[in-house]
Design an enzyme around this catalytic site. Structure first.
Site, PDB file in Angstrom:
ATOM      1  N   SER A  71     -22.508  30.624  17.252  1.00 58.82           N
ATOM      2  CA  SER A  71     -21.177  30.914  17.267  1.00 58.82           C
ATOM      3  C   SER A  71     -20.140  31.836  18.571  1.00 58.82           C
ATOM      4  O   SER A  71     -19.026  31.645  18.714  1.00 58.82           O
ATOM      5  CB  SER A  71     -20.636  32.030  15.926  1.00 58.82           C
ATOM      6  OG  SER A  71     -21.011  31.080  15.209  1.00 58.82           O
ATOM      7  N   LYS A 100     -17.647  29.105  19.985  1.00 56.92           N
ATOM      8  CA  LYS A 100     -16.720  28.993  19.492  1.00 56.92           C
ATOM      9  C   LYS A 100     -15.500  29.946  20.029  1.00 56.92           C
ATOM     10  O   LYS A 100     -13.878  28.876  20.029  1.00 56.92           O
ATOM     11  CB  LYS A 100     -16.765  29.706  18.579  1.00 56.92           C
ATOM     12  CG  LYS A 100     -16.968  29.026  16.928  1.00 56.92           C
ATOM     13  CD  LYS A 100     -17.157  29.429  15.559  1.00 56.92           C
ATOM     14  CE  LYS A 100     -18.999  29.008  14.743  1.00 56.92           C
ATOM     15  NZ  LYS A 100     -18.313  29.686  13.478  1.00 56.92           N
ATOM     16  N   TYR A 127     -20.268  20.068  17.380  1.00 54.86           N
ATOM     17  CA  TYR A 127     -20.768  21.343  17.009  1.00 54.86           C
ATOM     18  C   TYR A 127     -22.320  22.141  16.780  1.00 54.86           C
ATOM     19  O   TYR A 127     -22.359  23.177  17.804  1.00 54.86           O
ATOM     20  CB  TYR A 127     -19.199  21.165  15.561  1.00 54.86           C
ATOM     21  CG  TYR A 127     -20.560  22.852  14.514  1.00 54.86           C
ATOM     22  CD1 TYR A 127     -19.223  23.724  14.850  1.00 54.86           C
ATOM     23  CD2 TYR A 127     -20.881  23.251  14.155  1.00 54.86           C
ATOM     24  CE1 TYR A 127     -19.439  24.942  14.652  1.00 54.86           C
ATOM     25  CE2 TYR A 127     -21.470  24.337  13.610  1.00 54.86           C
ATOM     26  CZ  TYR A 127     -20.491  25.460  13.919  1.00 54.86           C
ATOM     27  OH  TYR A 127     -20.491  26.797  13.268  1.00 54.86           O
ATOM     28  N   TYR A 186     -16.139  37.981  11.278  1.00 52.49           N
ATOM     29  CA  TYR A 186     -16.705  37.416   9.722  1.00 52.49           C
ATOM     30  C   TYR A 186     -16.299  38.735   9.392  1.00 52.49           C
ATOM     31  O   TYR A 186     -14.966  39.349   9.474  1.00 52.49           O
ATOM     32  CB  TYR A 186     -17.831  37.207   9.390  1.00 52.49           C
ATOM     33  CG  TYR A 186     -18.008  35.916  10.721  1.00 52.49           C
ATOM     34  CD1 TYR A 186     -17.774  34.962  11.140  1.00 52.49           C
ATOM     35  CD2 TYR A 186     -19.342  36.605  10.970  1.00 52.49           C
ATOM     36  CE1 TYR A 186     -18.085  33.706  12.129  1.00 52.49           C
ATOM     37  CE2 TYR A 186     -19.991  35.238  12.332  1.00 52.49           C
ATOM     38  CZ  TYR A 186     -19.177  34.136  12.740  1.00 52.49           C
ATOM     39  OH  TYR A 186     -19.604  33.190  13.608  1.00 52.49           O
ATOM     40  N   VAL A 200     -25.353  33.707  15.731  1.00 55.96           N
ATOM     41  CA  VAL A 200     -26.443  33.452  14.687  1.00 55.96           C
ATOM     42  C   VAL A 200     -27.494  33.776  15.464  1.00 55.96           C
ATOM     43  O   VAL A 200     -28.766  34.191  15.393  1.00 55.96           O
ATOM     44  CB  VAL A 200     -26.812  33.514  13.833  1.00 55.96           C
ATOM     45  CG1 VAL A 200     -25.442  33.541  12.211  1.00 55.96           C
ATOM     46  CG2 VAL A 200     -26.371  31.516  13.327  1.00 55.96           C
TER      47      VAL A 200
HETATM   48  N1  GLN Z   1     -24.360  27.324  14.319  1.00 56.66           N
HETATM   49  C1  GLN Z   1     -24.446  28.090  13.440  1.00 56.66           C
HETATM   50  C2  GLN Z   1     -24.069  27.128  11.946  1.00 56.66           C
HETATM   51  O1  GLN Z   1     -23.545  26.673  11.777  1.00 56.66           O
HETATM   52  C3  GLN Z   1     -23.071  29.503  13.883  1.00 56.66           C
HETATM   53  C4  GLN Z   1     -22.786  29.894  12.921  1.00 56.66           C
HETATM   54  C5  GLN Z   1     -23.377  31.897  13.681  1.00 56.66           C
HETATM   55  O2  GLN Z   1     -23.656  31.760  14.705  1.00 56.66           O
HETATM   56  N2  GLN Z   1     -22.502  32.729  12.776  1.00 56.66           N
HETATM   57  O3  GLN Z   1     -24.082  27.605  10.911  1.00 56.66           O
END
Ligand code: GLN
Length: 313
Positions: A68, A71, A195, A247, A265
């Site tokens: 993430s 992003k 994505y 988050y 993650v």
């Molecule tokens: N690729 C992961 C997902 O879409 C990214 C989520 C994350 O890093 N929090 O679930």
């Protein structure tokens, strides 16, 4: 009487040693099988200061899945292309919900709360994809990251992308749900393909801290002197990172670390000490909100010892 400026190299190596010695590491992400195989004992930290000096500790040169954190780069790209029109597609309020939550989307007619939860990031990627083939959109994202980091070796871990493509049922649900409200323009499987691949970009802490320098320097890449984005935009991206980058752990991160940051993650966290440093930390074990457990603890120590909290000493 001058104030004593702590020695960054020393602080970084002390923190790396302290983190290596800890036994509380959190749990690696299991819902993406390829990430579940990562050795949780690894720890890396890289800090690039305002003069471009790098201080590194631990496994700062080992590439990991940025997930993430990507992003931040796609938001920057999409803002460049669409300007403030982007905010018609996605909000900029903290969600207070897990990163892959679906309930809020129903209440808010398919418009995601912010660009850092999965739904919001998928909507941003969909905007980047519009008018392009998936391969081109992905090429644009990867080239941008390579340009920011000054490093052409950065690449996508295809095994991680394929692993998520096989198991990303939640993200497929979020994307299909948004599509039903007309929030996505492109075929769901194409948007998701881009994505999953952007999330599978592999970078080391050192490369990530290099790539993020523009956000610590009011939009300017300090090695080339190029203005990547306007200072106002950099400030705003940092604001969204502070409020939404972790988050439902964003409040806790602001409280403890006091810096804008974005987690993934894969166990990475990118953080910015505005005007002072670009920072990347990596420890694969996560806490309950899906943020790196030791990564956060290390950043808390760094911000405290360097006196970098944006909220004051
Ligand atoms: N690729 C992961 C997902 O879409 C990214 C989520 C994350 O890093 N929090 O679930």
């Amino acid at each position: 009487m001058g104030t004593i400026v702590p020695d960054l190299d020393l602080v970084v190596s002390e923190i790396a040693d302290e983190m290596r010695a800890r036994t509380d590491r959190g749990a690696v992400a299991h819902y993406i099988p390829e990430l579940a195989r990562v050795d949780a004992s690894q720890f890396g930290l890289a800090v690039i200061d305002a003069d471009g000096n790098a201080a590194v500790g631990g496994d700062a040169d080992i590439p990991f899945s940025i997930q993430s954190i990507s992003k931040v780069f796609t938001l920057t790209l999409a803002l460049g292309r669409y300007g403030d029109r982007l905010w018609r597609r996605v909000g900029r309020e903290p969600s207070g919900s897990p990163f892959n939550s679906i309930v809020q989307l129903e209440r808010e007619q398919g418009v995601p709360r912010n660009p850092f939860i999965n739904a919001g990031a998928i909507a941003v990627t969909d905007l980047i994809l519009s008018g392009h083939q998936p391969r081109e959109a992905l090429g644009e994202i990867l080239s941008f990251v390579r340009f920011l980091a000054d490093d052409e070796t950065i690449s996508i871990d295809e095994a991680v992308a394929a692993s998520e493509q096989r198991t990303g049922f939640r993200n497929a649900a979020l994307a299909n749900y948004m599509k039903s409200f007309g929030v996505l323009e492109n075929p769901v499987e194409l948007t998701l393909g881009v994505y999953f691949h952007q999330c599978a970009i592999a970078m080391s802490c050192k490369q990530l801290a290099m790539a993020g320098r523009f956000l610590a320097k009011s939009g300017r890449n300090p090695s080339t002197g190029l203005q990547v984005i306007q200072p106002e935009r950099a400030r705003r991206i940092n604001a969204v990172m502070l409020t939404c980058g972790h988050y439902d752990g964003s409040g806790e991160f602001a409280y403890r670390v006091g810096l804008p940051g974005k987690s993934g993650v894969g166990g990475g966290i990118f953080a910015v000490a505005p005007g002072k440093a670009s920072i990347a930390v990596w420890s694969p074990g996560l806490d309950a909100a899906g943020n790196s457990h030791l990564g956060r603890i290390a950043l808390e120590a760094l911000s405290k010892r360097m006196n970098w909290s944006i909220f004051g000493a």
